[in-house]
Design a protein around this motif. Sequence first.
Motif, PDB file in Angstrom:
ATOM      1  N   GLU B  21     -21.040   8.525  -1.907  1.00 32.56           N
ATOM      2  CA  GLU B  21     -21.760   7.358  -1.393  1.00 32.56           C
ATOM      3  C   GLU B  21     -23.163   7.381  -1.938  1.00 32.56           C
ATOM      4  O   GLU B  21     -23.684   8.414  -2.311  1.00 32.56           O
ATOM      5  N   GLY B  22     -23.784   6.205  -1.944  1.00 34.49           N
ATOM      6  CA  GLY B  22     -25.156   6.114  -2.446  1.00 34.49           C
ATOM      7  C   GLY B  22     -25.258   5.011  -3.482  1.00 34.49           C
ATOM      8  O   GLY B  22     -24.423   4.101  -3.508  1.00 34.49           O
ATOM      9  N   ARG B  43     -20.046  16.898  -8.591  1.00 35.22           N
ATOM     10  CA  ARG B  43     -21.443  17.171  -8.251  1.00 35.22           C
ATOM     11  C   ARG B  43     -22.225  15.876  -8.052  1.00 35.22           C
ATOM     12  O   ARG B  43     -23.024  15.743  -7.135  1.00 35.22           O
ATOM     13  N   LEU B  44     -21.979  14.894  -8.940  1.00 35.85           N
ATOM     14  CA  LEU B  44     -22.727  13.636  -8.828  1.00 35.85           C
ATOM     15  C   LEU B  44     -22.371  12.891  -7.543  1.00 35.85           C
ATOM     16  O   LEU B  44     -23.196  12.180  -6.969  1.00 35.85           O
ATOM     17  N   SER B  45     -21.117  13.084  -7.074  1.00 34.26           N
ATOM     18  CA  SER B  45     -20.684  12.306  -5.903  1.00 34.26           C
ATOM     19  C   SER B  45     -21.339  12.812  -4.616  1.00 34.26           C
ATOM     20  O   SER B  45     -21.191  12.184  -3.573  1.00 34.26           O
ATOM     21  N   ARG B  49     -22.523   6.928  -5.373  1.00 33.85           N
ATOM     22  CA  ARG B  49     -21.160   6.395  -5.336  1.00 33.85           C
ATOM     23  C   ARG B  49     -20.688   6.338  -6.798  1.00 33.85           C
ATOM     24  O   ARG B  49     -21.136   5.489  -7.567  1.00 33.85           O
ATOM     25  N   VAL B  50     -19.849   7.285  -7.175  1.00 38.50           N
ATOM     26  CA  VAL B  50     -19.446   7.438  -8.579  1.00 38.50           C
ATOM     27  C   VAL B  50     -18.150   6.679  -8.829  1.00 38.50           C
ATOM     28  O   VAL B  50     -17.165   6.856  -8.107  1.00 38.50           O
ATOM     29  N   LEU B  51     -18.161   5.833  -9.845  1.00 41.77           N
ATOM     30  CA  LEU B  51     -16.961   5.088 -10.233  1.00 41.77           C
ATOM     31  C   LEU B  51     -16.641   5.416 -11.677  1.00 41.77           C
ATOM     32  O   LEU B  51     -17.471   5.176 -12.571  1.00 41.77           O
ATOM     33  N   ALA B  52     -15.488   6.022 -11.886  1.00 41.07           N
ATOM     34  CA  ALA B  52     -15.128   6.473 -13.236  1.00 41.07           C
ATOM     35  C   ALA B  52     -13.832   5.800 -13.665  1.00 41.07           C
ATOM     36  O   ALA B  52     -12.742   6.243 -13.313  1.00 41.07           O
ATOM     37  N   ALA B  83     -15.594  -6.394 -12.252  1.00 40.93           N
ATOM     38  CA  ALA B  83     -14.421  -6.314 -11.374  1.00 40.93           C
ATOM     39  C   ALA B  83     -14.695  -5.393 -10.194  1.00 40.93           C
ATOM     40  O   ALA B  83     -14.152  -5.586  -9.103  1.00 40.93           O
ATOM     41  N   LEU B  84     -15.558  -4.403 -10.400  1.00 45.65           N
ATOM     42  CA  LEU B  84     -15.915  -3.484  -9.306  1.00 45.65           C
ATOM     43  C   LEU B  84     -17.035  -4.051  -8.437  1.00 45.65           C
ATOM     44  O   LEU B  84     -17.430  -3.434  -7.446  1.00 45.65           O
ATOM     45  N   GLU B  85     -17.536  -5.208  -8.830  1.00 39.70           N
ATOM     46  CA  GLU B  85     -18.618  -5.889  -8.101  1.00 39.70           C
ATOM     47  C   GLU B  85     -19.823  -4.981  -7.904  1.00 39.70           C
ATOM     48  O   GLU B  85     -20.343  -4.830  -6.802  1.00 39.70           O
ATOM     49  N   LEU B  86     -20.244  -4.367  -8.998  1.00 42.73           N
ATOM     50  CA  LEU B  86     -21.395  -3.459  -8.925  1.00 42.73           C
ATOM     51  C   LEU B  86     -22.675  -4.221  -9.282  1.00 42.73           C
ATOM     52  O   LEU B  86     -22.712  -4.982 -10.232  1.00 42.73           O
ATOM     53  N   GLU B  87     -23.718  -3.999  -8.484  1.00 40.90           N
ATOM     54  CA  GLU B  87     -25.025  -4.602  -8.743  1.00 40.90           C
ATOM     55  C   GLU B  87     -25.898  -3.572  -9.456  1.00 40.90           C
ATOM     56  O   GLU B  87     -26.227  -2.546  -8.896  1.00 40.90           O
ATOM     57  N   ARG B  88     -26.255  -3.854 -10.656  1.00 38.03           N
ATOM     58  CA  ARG B  88     -27.171  -3.000 -11.432  1.00 38.03           C
ATOM     59  C   ARG B  88     -26.904  -1.499 -11.205  1.00 38.03           C
ATOM     60  O   ARG B  88     -27.767  -0.757 -10.750  1.00 38.03           O
ATOM     61  N   PRO B  89     -25.706  -1.042 -11.525  1.00 40.61           N
ATOM     62  CA  PRO B  89     -25.413   0.390 -11.348  1.00 40.61           C
ATOM     63  C   PRO B  89     -26.143   1.220 -12.408  1.00 40.61           C
ATOM     64  O   PRO B  89     -26.517   0.690 -13.457  1.00 40.61           O
ATOM     65  N   HIS B  90     -26.315   2.486 -12.107  1.00 42.18           N
ATOM     66  CA  HIS B  90     -26.665   3.418 -13.181  1.00 42.18           C
ATOM     67  C   HIS B  90     -25.434   3.534 -14.083  1.00 42.18           C
ATOM     68  O   HIS B  90     -24.297   3.483 -13.606  1.00 42.18           O
TER      69      HIS B  90
END
Lengths: 426, 260
Positions: B21-22, B43-45, B49-52, B83-90
């Motif tokens: 999360e995050g 580790r990142l998770s 919120r990591v999406l791979a 499609a993942l509806e991500l707003e300005r992700p890293h």
Amino acid sequence: MKFTWFNLMPWPHLPDDFRRDYRSVWVDLPSELYDPQKGNRVYNEYMDQLEYADSLGFDGIGVNEHHQNGYGLMPSPNIIAAGLARRTSRAAICVIGNSIALYNPPIRVAEEFAMLDVISGGRLVAGFPVGSPMDTNFCYGQIPALTRDKYYEAHELIMRAWQDPEPFAFDGKYNQLRYVNCWPRPIQKPHPPIYIPGGGSIETWDWCAQLDYNYSYLSFNGYIAGKALMDGYWERVAALAPDESPYRGAFAQIICVAETDQQAEELYAEHMLYFYNRCLHVYPGFSDPPGYRTIKTIQAGKLDQLRAESQKVFTELTWKDLIEGGYVIAGSPETVRERCEHMIKTLHIGHVFGLFHMGDMPDWKVRHSSRLFAERVLPQLRDVWGDWKDDDRWWIKPYDERVRPEESFPGGPRDARAHRAAPEAE
Amino acid sequence: MGEISIETRRGIRCRVRESGEGEPLLYLHGLAGLLPEEPLLDRLSTRYRVLAPVWPGFGEEGGEDRLEDMGDFTLHGWDVLEALELERPHLVGHSLGGMIAAEMAAVNSAGLGRLALLAPLGLWMDEHPIPDIFGVTPMKVPGLLFDDAQQGQMLLSGGLDFSDNQALTDFMVANARRLGTAGKILFPIPNRRLSKRLYRLTAPTLLVWGALDRLLPAEYAARWRELVPQAQLTEVEGAAHMLPLEQPEAVAKALQDFLG
């Protein structure tokens, strides 16, 4: 039966320790091993041999395309074919073939093949290989996963260029041409016979069967190992094509003829071993770039076995292995006839591409073997396929009134006639 | 760690590993695809919120036939993000994924948070030719990618028994699909003129490089910094090209320091 005399045009001066000192005969072999002055003799001798095969009565004379290759010195087989077209007027000129995915745009192949067909008076057999990974991907930089797609597009363009009556626009993925208009056009209508040389990709079988093209299996593993793959092809023909004419299939086979079996070994063994031990030394990393073979072909698994075996076996082969394994058909005219007949019948083929020059064979041996075959073997095999005797669907249809250029010479009779007909200068 | 399935607007179905999360972090894998164990993502998770996503050709889903050139690859990256509806992700990409991530950023840096490129492909220097990963047998690949070739072999093959014919065929099929797909943007030279588009890469950028990288030597890191002047560079000791597998702790730390 039709017999085509084939020359791969190998470099005959690879060093004795080639296999030890160099990693590959193909793609990155050092250019210092090539000597252009020796090359002058090599090319001319090889072209002489092809012309000699025409004079012996072989049905076809054959050339093919390889790049950066120590056993195949024809980056442009069309150049050799042009020379042959001018020095012969009987045999089919079999260019097996041009790797059509490598020509940008492939209209170049339509044009050059049309030129060859016209110059030769309708004697061209047009081969369209997908091309080996070594040639296509590593030497000519085509993306492996897109090579086959590009090949199909090139094929479509060439066939339309030969047959469409009007100029047309071609909006392809790899080729965009606003005006496709092939000049000249081939003599043979609707087009020269099409041969598809394959190494065993199973998609190619269906394609040949559906389009009524000849499938030519070119390998150096010989007719015994070739049976599994040719059987695979004939299964698809039975399922997809209107008939099972043996002329739908061709097979390349190394053949050496002497007066006796013993003499064949004495004359030819060292040259066959030169070929198998030096010329087939290909770095395995170049043989199968990911994406080149389709998933279906990998899953069929047939090539894997052949490849793995070929890499292992070729280092250790002896003359006995070559004969018993069917890699080479060699011996007295009677032995060769018997084995060739067995090959023709078990593979169900109407065309043999006979490899009579191999490795570093000297000219006289090549001619000796070829002559014995033409005089004492070929006539015995001519009518193996009695039922299909008149089936010429996959053979050339030369123009009867064609010029016979080898019978003329510059400044000779034809030129003189032309001069007489010219109007007087004002 | 869970897995979700999405369908992009182009109509390609993709599986996406999701964990933590995050702030959202989109991770684009490298040449080996996503392995069963991805210690860097674990580790990142703990902080994001990591999406791979699994790239087409690298998993069971198909769709790779529809990606033919660099433009298709770049847009597929954006299609997944949408499609993942991500707003300005890293956006973090490794190797092949780093190349795609840089292309995505060159198209639209404003649509991203921060950008981290782990040993990205995509540049070519005549004076430092990259080893030809397509011109080696599959057994030689681990030695090119990992400092410890034996460990690499284990990780890439999952400890497969190559004397088992079916297992070998399955591996050859998977390898042909993965590298065959990658070859569309990497063969024969991994240069699709990204360098001429990098002027548009304006996102805050971190480069992370394995000190022992044999595929992409340090000169490439320097070249990236010339072309992306705002980029910082962190070198990771004891890692070659597969740094997320070889030194996950150090890579995670570098990313956290940069992403915040």
